[in-house]
Design an enzyme around this catalytic site. Structure first.
Site, PDB file in Angstrom:
ATOM      1  N   ASP A 179      -6.375  -3.275   1.114  1.00 40.86           N
ATOM      2  CA  ASP A 179      -5.082  -3.162   0.185  1.00 40.86           C
ATOM      3  C   ASP A 179      -4.303  -4.746   0.209  1.00 40.86           C
ATOM      4  OD1 ASP A 179      -4.851  -1.914   3.223  1.00 40.86           O
ATOM      5  OD2 ASP A 179      -2.969  -2.850   2.627  1.00 40.86           O
TER       6      ASP A 179
ATOM      7  N   HIS B 116     -15.092  -4.896  10.366  1.00 40.70           N
ATOM      8  CA  HIS B 116     -14.653  -3.459  10.861  1.00 40.70           C
ATOM      9  C   HIS B 116     -15.811  -2.909  11.001  1.00 40.70           C
ATOM     10  CE1 HIS B 116     -10.429  -2.949   9.121  1.00 40.70           C
ATOM     11  NE2 HIS B 116     -10.359  -4.186   9.501  1.00 40.70           N
TER      12      HIS B 116
ATOM     13  N   HIS C 276      -3.092   0.867  16.509  1.00 38.69           N
ATOM     14  CA  HIS C 276      -2.500   1.046  15.116  1.00 38.69           C
ATOM     15  C   HIS C 276      -1.062   1.838  15.552  1.00 38.69           C
ATOM     16  CE1 HIS C 276      -2.321   2.225  10.842  1.00 38.69           C
ATOM     17  NE2 HIS C 276      -3.011   1.148  10.884  1.00 38.69           N
TER      18      HIS C 276
ATOM     19  N   TYR D  13      -7.708   6.842  13.947  1.00 42.50           N
ATOM     20  CA  TYR D  13      -7.252   5.707  13.146  1.00 42.50           C
ATOM     21  C   TYR D  13      -8.684   4.768  12.974  1.00 42.50           C
ATOM     22  CZ  TYR D  13      -6.631   1.135  11.229  1.00 42.50           C
ATOM     23  OH  TYR D  13      -6.777   0.021  10.497  1.00 42.50           O
TER      24      TYR D  13
ATOM     25  N   GLU E 190      -4.634  -4.858  19.200  1.00 45.15           N
ATOM     26  CA  GLU E 190      -3.740  -5.042  18.020  1.00 45.15           C
ATOM     27  C   GLU E 190      -2.962  -3.964  17.986  1.00 45.15           C
ATOM     28  OE1 GLU E 190      -5.902  -5.370  14.338  1.00 45.15           O
ATOM     29  OE2 GLU E 190      -4.424  -4.477  13.168  1.00 45.15           O
TER      30      GLU E 190
ATOM     31  N   TRP F  74       1.629   6.683  12.239  1.00 43.61           N
ATOM     32  CA  TRP F  74       0.173   6.866  11.893  1.00 43.61           C
ATOM     33  C   TRP F  74      -0.417   5.371  12.180  1.00 43.61           C
ATOM     34  CZ3 TRP F  74      -2.486   3.884   8.048  1.00 43.61           C
ATOM     35  CH2 TRP F  74      -3.722   4.055   7.865  1.00 43.61           C
TER      36      TRP F  74
ATOM     37  N   ARG G  18       0.088 -11.187  13.273  1.00 38.43           N
ATOM     38  CA  ARG G  18      -0.638 -11.042  12.132  1.00 38.43           C
ATOM     39  C   ARG G  18       0.008 -10.828  10.696  1.00 38.43           C
ATOM     40  NH1 ARG G  18      -5.111  -8.844  11.820  1.00 38.43           N
ATOM     41  NH2 ARG G  18      -4.515  -6.651  11.054  1.00 38.43           N
TER      42      ARG G  18
ATOM     43  N   ASP H 299      -7.910  -1.914  17.239  1.00 37.40           N
ATOM     44  CA  ASP H 299      -6.624  -1.805  16.826  1.00 37.40           C
ATOM     45  C   ASP H 299      -6.084  -0.335  17.226  1.00 37.40           C
ATOM     46  OD1 ASP H 299      -4.346  -1.329  15.048  1.00 37.40           O
ATOM     47  OD2 ASP H 299      -5.563  -1.914  13.277  1.00 37.40           O
TER      48      ASP H 299
ATOM     49  N   HIS I 226      -3.605 -10.123   8.593  1.00 39.95           N
ATOM     50  CA  HIS I 226      -4.219  -9.010   8.141  1.00 39.95           C
ATOM     51  C   HIS I 226      -5.038  -9.325   6.810  1.00 39.95           C
ATOM     52  CE1 HIS I 226      -2.793  -4.806   6.809  1.00 39.95           C
ATOM     53  NE2 HIS I 226      -3.581  -4.571   7.460  1.00 39.95           N
TER      54      HIS I 226
ATOM     55  N   ASN J  49       0.850  -1.424   0.158  1.00 37.34           N
ATOM     56  CA  ASN J  49      -0.089   0.046  -0.099  1.00 37.34           C
ATOM     57  C   ASN J  49       0.843   1.461   0.093  1.00 37.34           C
ATOM     58  OD1 ASN J  49      -2.674   1.436   0.136  1.00 37.34           O
ATOM     59  ND2 ASN J  49      -2.940   0.781   2.278  1.00 37.34           N
TER      60      ASN J  49
ATOM     61  N   GLU K 163      -8.914 -11.433   9.374  1.00 36.60           N
ATOM     62  CA  GLU K 163      -9.611 -10.139   9.317  1.00 36.60           C
ATOM     63  C   GLU K 163     -10.036 -10.204   7.791  1.00 36.60           C
ATOM     64  OE1 GLU K 163      -6.727  -6.961   8.912  1.00 36.60           O
ATOM     65  OE2 GLU K 163      -8.150  -5.193   9.678  1.00 36.60           O
TER      66      GLU K 163
ATOM     67  N   GLU L 295       0.939  -6.689  11.262  1.00 32.31           N
ATOM     68  CA  GLU L 295       0.642  -6.756   9.906  1.00 32.31           C
ATOM     69  C   GLU L 295       1.459  -6.100   8.857  1.00 32.31           C
ATOM     70  OE1 GLU L 295      -2.735  -4.308  10.825  1.00 32.31           O
ATOM     71  OE2 GLU L 295      -1.832  -2.628   9.969  1.00 32.31           O
TER      72      GLU L 295
ATOM     73  N   ARG M 146     -14.100  -5.634  14.813  1.00 33.34           N
ATOM     74  CA  ARG M 146     -13.323  -4.697  15.355  1.00 33.34           C
ATOM     75  C   ARG M 146     -13.965  -3.482  15.512  1.00 33.34           C
ATOM     76  NH1 ARG M 146      -8.309  -2.051  12.048  1.00 33.34           N
ATOM     77  NH2 ARG M 146     -10.032  -0.658  11.285  1.00 33.34           N
TER      78      ARG M 146
HETATM   79  O1  EZ4 Z   1      -3.663   0.369   8.296  1.00 30.87           O
HETATM   80  O2  EZ4 Z   1      -3.583  -1.937   5.652  1.00 30.87           O
HETATM   81  O3  EZ4 Z   1      -5.728  -3.947  10.485  1.00 30.87           O
HETATM   82  N1  EZ4 Z   1      -5.720  -3.206   9.778  1.00 30.87           N
HETATM   83  C1  EZ4 Z   1      -4.961  -2.113   9.457  1.00 30.87           C
HETATM   84  C2  EZ4 Z   1      -5.023  -1.522   8.118  1.00 30.87           C
HETATM   85  C3  EZ4 Z   1      -3.909  -0.773   7.712  1.00 30.87           C
HETATM   86  C4  EZ4 Z   1      -3.602  -0.574   6.363  1.00 30.87           C
HETATM   87  C5  EZ4 Z   1      -2.320  -0.338   6.102  1.00 30.87           C
HETATM   88  O4  EZ4 Z   1      -1.944  -0.349   4.677  1.00 30.87           O
HETATM   89  O5  EZ4 Z   1      -4.383  -1.703  10.528  1.00 30.87           O
HETATM   90  O6  EZ4 Z   1      -6.246  -0.849   7.962  1.00 30.87           O
HETATM   91 CO    CO Z   2      -4.085  -3.039  12.077  1.00 36.30          CO
END
Ligand code: EZ4
Ligand code: CO
Length: 419
Positions: free
Chosen positions: A333, A139, A229, A176, A253, A419, A300, A227, A329, A54, A356, A279, A164
């Site tokens: 993407d 999600h 993140h 996020y 996560e 991020w 993951r 998550d 994961h 991605n 997922e 991931e 999630r």
């Molecule tokens: O942010 O796949 O758990 N899933 C995630 C995703 C990631 C993207 C990054 O390319 O954290 O949404």
């Molecule tokens: Co994630």
């Protein structure tokens, strides 16, 4: 004693499988970018593999086209492990997301070819069905708790048994996992990286309230995941894990970044909330300590980003020794090709945990016709020979590559954050 006779070169050659006669990289953007490798053999059989990374898609495409494809032509398509080792050891430069996504694309295409040759769905070659279907989580997200609960309810209605939950945080501009318009959430959303502003302190105060609200409405039978993140420090993650314990998460996560695998020791010492990470991992070495010290509960890593079916099996076998389960994961993407391959892996691997599932848009589904399907909270890879996912090249050509980025995050004082 008589020496065993050595085989002649001709005898060895007669045991060789079909040769790779063509390998092509296809980049397409049916709603978002995907990199696909299509390998064809001298028997006229072809297989496809996902190499999507991605926001860095053309790096994998160039790596494949310039550095991998020329080495594939003429190789025995049956020698999957040998080709994996050839591309990994042989390149001298090991690991890294670009290299490993490229290797994954080759590996996935070769497993597809082998399973088609055997006229079997891939999971049969991997040892057969280990369960009835693949439990997936979806999600749910919202701009506030009311919207989040609505989103959870909609997914429960669709049959999902695991959800999630992500929610906008009061006082924080961008959380996020929450969509920016009315459409579904899509991580890569800018022709330059969008800048988000983040406050971990506000998030830590809000997160227990979010989980409490969802538990009060949906009870404890629904599996809930969340998550982080990569936004927290280890001690912040430890504190979040503790504050969420009473809500019995399936997992928390990416609580903290994991370049330093030891960081998870601190989280683990403080909380019994199950932990998932990986991931962004691309190699077994990224999780060696996390697994062997039992610092996590779910790994993951996924087919496309961790070297294909071949390397994923190695990671899963290693994790199984330590009671760590898989939890691959599966965002938009990863292409439908990776999703299909992952489902065969998931169905067969003994220490499967969860998968997922973020459904692709209609255009993506059309470009990648697939045998997999969702029913009653489970996914099924289907019974087609191979991994069951194809690419419609004519249609793919109608969606040219578009540069797209994931956002970046800053703290409220302007510091760059994860991020
Ligand atoms: O942010 O796949 O758990 N899933 C995630 C995703 C990631 C993207 C990054 O390319 O954290 O949404
Ligand atoms: Co994630």
């Amino acid at each position: 004693m008589q020496e065993p006779e050595r085989e002649t070169t001709q005898q060895v050659a007669s045991k060789q499988g079909a040769r790779i006669v063509d390998a092509r990289v296809i980049v397409t953007c049916p709603g978002r970018n995907f990199v696909t490798l299509k390998i064809t053999t001298s028997d006229g059989v072809y297989g496809v593999g996902d190499g999507t990374l991605n926001g860095r898609e053309l790096a994998v495409s160039a790596y494949l086209q310039e550095h991998v494809v020329p080495c594939l032509i003429g190789r025995d398509a049956d020698r999957i492990e040998d080709t994996w080792q050839y591309l990994y050891r042989g390149a001298y430069w090991r690991r890294g997301p670009v290299t490993m996504a490229a290797i994954a694309a080759v590996d996935t295409a070769l497993w597809d070819i082998k399973a088609k040759g055997a006229n079997m769905p891939l999971y049969q070659l991997l040892g057969g069905r280990g369960r009835d279907g693949v439990t997936v989580y979806c999600h749910a997200n919202g701009h506030d708790l009311g919207e989040l609960c609505e989103s959870v309810a909609q997914h429960v209605e669709l049959g999902y048994k695991a959800v999630r939950v992500q929610c906008a945080v009061p006082g924080v501009a961008d959380a996020y996992g929450v969509s920016h318009g009315d459409g579904p959430y899509e991580p890569a959303d800018g022709s330059v990286p969008r800048e988000e502003v983040w406050s971990t302190a506000k998030y830590l105060r809000f997160a227990p309230k979010m989980m409490e609200t969802v538990r009060l409405r949906f009870g404890f039978d629904l599996a809930l995941l969340h998550d982080g993140h990569h936004r927290m420090t280890p001690i912040e993650a430890a504190s979040l894990g503790k504050s969420l314990e009473e809500f019995r998460l399936f997992w928390l996560e990416d609580a903290t970044p994991a370049e330093n695998q030891q960081a998870f020791r601190l989280i683990r010492q403080h909380t019994t909330t199950p932990l998932a990470v990986g991931e962004v991992f691309n190699s077994i070495f990224d999780c060696q300590q996390l697994i062997s010290e039992q610092l996590i509960d779910y790994i993951r890593a996924t087919v496309v980003h961790a070297g294909g079916i071949t390397h994923m099996r190695r990671i899963a076998s290693f994790a199984d020794l330590y009671g760590v389960k898989t939890g691959s994961h599966g965002p938009t993407d990863v292409s439908p090709i990776c999703m299909g391959a992952a489902l065969h892996f998931d169905l067969s691997v003994p220490n499967f945990g969860i998968q997922e599932h973020m459904p692709h848009c209609a255009e993506t589904d059309e470009v990648f016709p697939h045998a997999y399907r969702f029913k009653d909270g489970l996914m099924h890879p289907g019974e087609s020979a191979g991994h069951g996912v194809d690419i419609d090249e004519k249609l793919a050509a109608r969606f040219p590559y578009k540069r797209m980025y994931l956002p970046v995050a800053r703290l409220e004082d302007g510091s760059m954050h994860n991020w």
